[in-house]
Motif scaffolding. Structure first.
Motif, PDB file in Angstrom:
ATOM      1  N   THR A 181       0.827  -1.207   0.000  1.00  0.00           N
ATOM      2  CA  THR A 181       0.000   0.000   0.000  1.00  0.00           C
ATOM      3  C   THR A 181       0.862   1.257   0.000  1.00  0.00           C
ATOM      4  N   THR A 234       5.453  -1.513   2.308  1.00  0.00           N
ATOM      5  CA  THR A 234       4.610  -1.762   3.478  1.00  0.00           C
ATOM      6  C   THR A 234       3.193  -2.065   3.023  1.00  0.00           C
ATOM      7  N   GLY A 236      -0.234  -1.629   4.937  1.00  0.00           N
ATOM      8  CA  GLY A 236      -0.870  -1.158   6.156  1.00  0.00           C
ATOM      9  C   GLY A 236      -2.030  -2.001   6.608  1.00  0.00           C
ATOM     10  N   ASN A 239      -0.135  -5.003   8.209  1.00  0.00           N
ATOM     11  CA  ASN A 239       1.028  -4.614   9.015  1.00  0.00           C
ATOM     12  C   ASN A 239       2.285  -5.391   8.628  1.00  0.00           C
ATOM     13  N   GLN A 241       5.946  -5.605   6.251  1.00  0.00           N
ATOM     14  CA  GLN A 241       6.987  -4.817   5.618  1.00  0.00           C
ATOM     15  C   GLN A 241       7.938  -5.726   4.857  1.00  0.00           C
TER      16      GLN A 241
END
Length: 312
Positions: A181, A234, A236, A239, A241
Motif C-alpha cells: 500500500t 509496506t 498497512g 502490518n 513490511q
C-alpha cells in the motif's frame, strides 16, 4: 376338478387369457394415432442418457493478487460428445468470469480487501455443465477460498536506464508478492545536479520511475552511472513490511554533436598541383555514436571531397 367344480386345465386357460388381455391393453395405451406402436414411443422420452461429470474439485484455493481460479475438467459419458459450461448461480457469481473451461475472478483477488458476499474470502459460484449429445445438465457448487500472501519484493531485479530519460517514465515495474500500500526508497538515491531533486522515485506499488532527468548524464563529470536502491514496501492492512535492493545502470544516448578539435573555422594555403587541403580531427562525447561520414557545403562545395581517413 377342484372344490368349485373347475378343472385345473380350465384355470390355466383362464389365466392365459387374462394375461393376453392385459398385454393388449398395455400395447393399446402406447399406440400412436395411426394405430401402430413405435419403439421410440415406448421409451421414456424425458430420460437423459448422457451426462457430464466434473473431475475438477469443487473446492479451490487460489492465491491473492491473481485472476486465475481453475481450469475446469470433466468426463462425458457418451462417445465423442463434449460438455459446455456456464455460471448459473451462487452467492458470488458476479465476482467470476468464465471463458470456455477457464474460470477466473472478474477482478484480481485481494485477501486484505475481500468482496465476496460475506467478506470471508470464500467465494461461492454455481457452474452448470451441459452435455452436447442430449443437453443433460450437471451442476457443481464451487467454493474458491483466497489465500493470503506474505509481502515480499522479488530479489535480483535490475534495469538499464538511458540518460536523459524523461521524468515520470517508469524504468522498473518492481515484482512483489502481495500488493504493497506504500513504498519508499530508503538508500542509494542521488542528486548529482544539486537541484534538490533525487534521480528516482517510486509509486505506491514500488514501481521505480525517473524523478529528475538532469541527474542522468552519462558524460557528466562526477555523475553517477549505476545505482543500488533500497526499497521499503509496506502493507498497512496486514502490518507487513519488506526490504529489498534493486540496481540500475545508466546507458549512453546520442545527445552530443561531433566537435572539430581545430575549431569551427580554418584558413589554409594550398600549392597548385596538389589535392590535399588539410586534416581535421573530430571528437564525439557519445560512446555509441561514431562519426561515420563527412560532408561539405557552402559556395564551393562542389570543388572539394571530404573523406574519413581513420578513427571514429
Amino acid at each position: 376338478k377342484t372344490a368349485f367344480g373347475l378343472r385345473t386345465t380350465d384355470l390355466r386357460n383362464i389365466a392365459i387369457g387374462l394375461a393376453a388381455a392385459i398385454l393388449l391393453v398395455m400395447v393399446a395405451g402406447q399406440m400412436s394415432d395411426s394405430g401402430s406402436a413405435s419403439a421410440s414411443s415406448l421409451e421414456e422420452t424425458s430420460e437423459k442418457r448422457f451426462t457430464c461429470t466434473f473431475t475438477s474439485s469443487a473446492t479451490q484455493s487460489p492465491n491473492e493478487d491473481q485472476d486465475d481460479v481453475v481450469t475446469l475438467t470433466y468426463t462425458a459419458s457418451g462417445g465423442g460428445n463434449t460438455c459446455s459450461f456456464a455460471i448459473t448461480g451462487g452467492a458470488d457469481a458476479a465476482d467470476f468470469s468464465l471463458s470456455g473451461v477457464d474460470l477466473d475472478f472478474a477482478a484480481t483477488a485481494d485477501y486484505e480487501n475481500p468482496v465476496d458476499a460475506d467478506t470471508n474470502n470464500a467465494y461461492v459460484v454455481e457452474i452448470t455443465a451441459t452435455d452436447s449429445a442430449d443437453s443433460a445438465t450437471t451442476v457443481q457448487t464451487m467454493t474458491a477460498t483466497v489465500q493470503d500472501l506474505t509481502l515480499a519484493i522479488t530479489s535480483g531485479q535490475s534495469a538499464n536506464v538511458a540518460e536523459n530519460t524523461a521524468a515520470d517514465a517508469e524504468v522498473l515495474n518492481t515484482a512483489t508478492t502481495d500488493s504493497p500500500t506504500a513504498c519508499a526508497i530508503t538508500l542509494g538515491n542521488t542528486d548529482d545536479d544539486d537541484d534538490d531533486n533525487d534521480a528516482f522515485a517510486v509509486d505506491a506499488d514500488c514501481g521505480v520511475k525517473v524523478n529528475d532527468a538532469g541527474d542522468l548524464d552519462f558524460e557528466g563529470d562526477g555523475y553517477t552511472s549505476s545505482w543500488t536502491l533500497t526499497l521499503l514496501a509496506t502493507n498497512g492492512l496486514s502490518n507487513e513490511q519488506a526490504v529489498q535492493t534493486v540496481t540500475f545502470t545508466l546507458t549512453d544516448a546520442n545527445d552530443n554533436a561531433p566537435v572539430f578539435s581545430d575549431g569551427d573555422t580554418d584558413a589554409v594555403a594550398v600549392n597548385e598541383g596538389g589535392t590535399t587541403v588539410g586534416d581535421y580531427d573530430l571528437t564525439d562525447a557519445d560512446s555509441t555514436d561514431a562519426v561515420n561520414t563527412c560532408t561539405d557545403g557552402s559556395t564551393d562545395a562542389a570543388d572539394f571531397t571530404p573523406t574519413k581517413v581513420s578513427g571514429t
